[in-house]
Design an enzyme around this catalytic site. Structure first.
Site, short mmCIF file in Angstrom:
data_model
loop_
_atom_site.label_atom_id
_atom_site.label_comp_id
_atom_site.label_asym_id
_atom_site.label_seq_id
_atom_site.Cartn_x
_atom_site.Cartn_y
_atom_site.Cartn_z
N LYS A 191 -11.97 -4.65 -2.00
CA LYS A 191 -12.59 -3.55 -2.19
C LYS A 191 -12.27 -2.26 -2.64
O LYS A 191 -13.26 -1.57 -3.37
CB LYS A 191 -13.13 -3.09 -0.84
CG LYS A 191 -13.83 -3.94 0.20
CD LYS A 191 -14.03 -3.28 1.51
CE LYS A 191 -13.49 -4.24 2.93
NZ LYS A 191 -12.31 -3.99 3.47
N LYS A 204 0.93 -1.24 -0.05
CA LYS A 204 -0.01 -0.23 -0.11
C LYS A 204 0.59 1.18 -0.02
O LYS A 204 0.27 2.16 -0.36
CB LYS A 204 -0.98 0.13 1.18
CG LYS A 204 -2.08 -0.96 0.81
CD LYS A 204 -3.10 -0.90 2.05
CE LYS A 204 -4.27 -1.79 1.64
NZ LYS A 204 -5.38 -1.75 2.85
N LYS A 216 -5.48 -9.96 -5.86
CA LYS A 216 -6.62 -10.45 -5.06
C LYS A 216 -7.76 -9.54 -5.43
O LYS A 216 -7.71 -8.31 -5.86
CB LYS A 216 -6.29 -10.69 -3.60
CG LYS A 216 -6.09 -9.03 -3.08
CD LYS A 216 -5.89 -9.35 -1.41
CE LYS A 216 -5.87 -8.05 -1.07
NZ LYS A 216 -5.58 -7.58 0.25
P1 TYM Z 1 -10.53 -6.64 5.22
O1 TYM Z 1 -11.63 -5.45 5.54
O2 TYM Z 1 -9.47 -6.12 4.20
O3 TYM Z 1 -11.09 -7.88 4.94
C1 TYM Z 1 -11.92 -8.65 5.60
C2 TYM Z 1 -11.73 -9.89 5.57
O4 TYM Z 1 -12.11 -10.33 4.34
C3 TYM Z 1 -10.97 -11.31 3.93
N1 TYM Z 1 -10.62 -10.92 2.48
C4 TYM Z 1 -10.47 -11.95 1.43
N2 TYM Z 1 -10.74 -13.38 1.63
C5 TYM Z 1 -10.61 -13.99 0.40
N3 TYM Z 1 -10.27 -13.37 -0.77
C6 TYM Z 1 -10.18 -12.16 -1.03
N4 TYM Z 1 -10.00 -11.41 -1.83
C7 TYM Z 1 -10.38 -11.11 0.47
N5 TYM Z 1 -10.34 -9.96 0.59
C8 TYM Z 1 -10.44 -9.89 1.87
C9 TYM Z 1 -9.62 -10.49 4.87
O5 TYM Z 1 -8.53 -11.67 4.94
C10 TYM Z 1 -10.43 -10.36 6.28
O6 TYM Z 1 -10.40 -11.52 6.89
N6 TYM Z 1 -7.69 -5.22 8.77
C11 TYM Z 1 -8.25 -6.15 8.52
C12 TYM Z 1 -9.58 -6.02 9.59
C13 TYM Z 1 -9.32 -6.07 10.94
C14 TYM Z 1 -9.35 -7.45 11.84
C15 TYM Z 1 -8.97 -7.15 13.04
C16 TYM Z 1 -9.04 -8.63 11.39
C17 TYM Z 1 -9.22 -5.20 12.04
N7 TYM Z 1 -9.10 -5.56 13.10
C18 TYM Z 1 -8.73 -7.75 14.03
C19 TYM Z 1 -9.26 -9.54 12.45
C20 TYM Z 1 -8.79 -9.19 13.83
C21 TYM Z 1 -9.04 -5.80 7.28
O7 TYM Z 1 -8.72 -4.87 6.88
O8 TYM Z 1 -9.81 -6.70 6.60
#
Ligand code: TYM
Length: 321
Positions: free
Chosen positions: A192, A108, A189
């Site tokens: 969003k 990023k 991947k």
């Molecule tokens: P975020 O919002 O990017 O994604 C949320 C969840 O979706 C999964 N994910 C995917 N899985 C499969 N294929 C994909 N293309 C894909 N894109 C996203 C991510 O692995 C995630 O599980 N930092 C984190 C949120 C967070 C968090 C936490 C997670 C904040 N605090 C504490 C666990 C524990 C995030 O931005 O996820």
């Protein structure tokens, strides 16, 4: 046993979030679990505050519509003070080298003229999210597993230095659907925030839009349906999506197809079927803001109550507060 995980409202929820994470939170839920909308994490890059608020509410509605119990959800910023305190303690436990080695940070930050400090320290805030609540398991997609590893390291280091306060968490990733790729560019991947939404299926997309996006998915000219992610990333991704929707395996699905057209039709149908109930339910929930506010308020109280004693212990053994 506590499971905890979160989704960032940086934009709208997409199919990768659903298959890799949120759907599992709903299915594997137990009474002690906590799932939240990590709005503080959406501030690491330039953002619009009005849109952030709207996306946060929409994301909360999507979590509920996916089937996660209202008792398990909250919005992260309800704990902004507690998390701010613990993040500082953990920043003083984490090295600059560790934080700057995080793959997502490197990706990023690459090519940006201004990199917010929060982009570097965001995995430490994520560690605070996890450790504050004493989570045992953190169900995530592949891209977040490294951050959970960091949380493990920080928990162990803090416990060894100051005394046993934190549960050492572990990441749990699904066998299928842990890394859904972008339909238009299967070398990256699905995310969003990809600038080109053509390759991203959003959870709230209308069925005909989903069908169009899947039909336009990039494949190759090898003219054979095989699960071979390196050689045939586009076709393998379609098989992965299909298998994740149907609860089968991509290799088994490959045996039923000989041409790309029928594969795409089957994927489109499976994704529409998978997401339609979530879309309908989320729309309903969003028509009742008072109810959503009530869920949000109750979730905030529960999460704060659970966090209080662990934060107090951490501050005490760290010699502050
Ligand atoms: P975020 O919002 O990017 O994604 C949320 C969840 O979706 C999964 N994910 C995917 N899985 C499969 N294929 C994909 N293309 C894909 N894109 C996203 C991510 O692995 C995630 O599980 N930092 C984190 C949120 C967070 C968090 C936490 C997670 C904040 N605090 C504490 C666990 C524990 C995030 O931005 O996820």
């Amino acid at each position: 046993m506590t499971r905890l995980s979160a989704i960032t409202p940086s934009d709208r929820a997409q199919l990768g979030n659903h298959l890799g994470a949120t759907r599992r939170w709903a299915r594997e839920g137990s009474p002690d679990d906590l799932y939240f909308v990590s709005d503080l994490h959406a501030m690491t890059v330039a953002y619009n505050p009005v849109r952030l608020r709207a996306r946060t509410n929409e994301m909360l509605a999507v979590l509920l519509a996916t089937g996660i119990a209202p008792e398990a959800v909250f919005v992260q910023s309800a704990l902004v003070r507690e998390l701010g305190a613990l993040t500082w303690v953990l920043e003083c436990t984490c090295s600059f080298g560790e934080a700057s080695r995080m793959t997502q940070f490197k990706q990023k930050a690459d090519g940006q003229s201004v990199v917010r400090l929060g982009l570097l320290t965001y995995p430490v805030l994520m560690a605070a999210d996890i450790l504050l609540q004493g989570a045992d398991e953190v169900p995530v997609g592949d891209d977040q597993a490294q951050h959970v590893e960091l949380a493990r390291d920080l928990a162990r280091r803090f416990n060894t230095t100051h005394g046993e306060v934190f549960t050492v968490p572990r990441a749990v990733t699904p066998a299928t659907g842990a890394r859904i790729r972008d339909l238009a560019d299967p070398t990256r991947k699905m995310s969003k925030s990809n600038p080109d939404a053509a390759g991203t299926v959003f959870v709230l997309d209308e069925p005909d839009l989903i069908v169009r996006k899947v039909r336009r998915a990039q494949t190759d000219n090898l003219a054979r349906v095989r699960y071979a992610p390196d050689e045939q990333p586009g076709v393998s991704n379609l098989l992965e999506v299909l298998a994740a929707c149907r609860g089968t395996s991509p290799r088994a699905e490959a045996e039923s197809f000989t041409a790309y057209g029928p594969l795409k039709d089957a994927v489109a149908e499976a994704v529409v079927e998978e997401l339609a109930p979530v879309r309908t339910r989320a729309r309903e929930i969003l028509t009742d803001p008072a109810e959503l506010d009530a869920v949000r308020k109750a979730g905030a109280d529960r999460a704060a109550e659970r966090a209080a004693h662990r934060l107090a212990s951490a501050l005490r053994v760290a010699g502050i507060g």
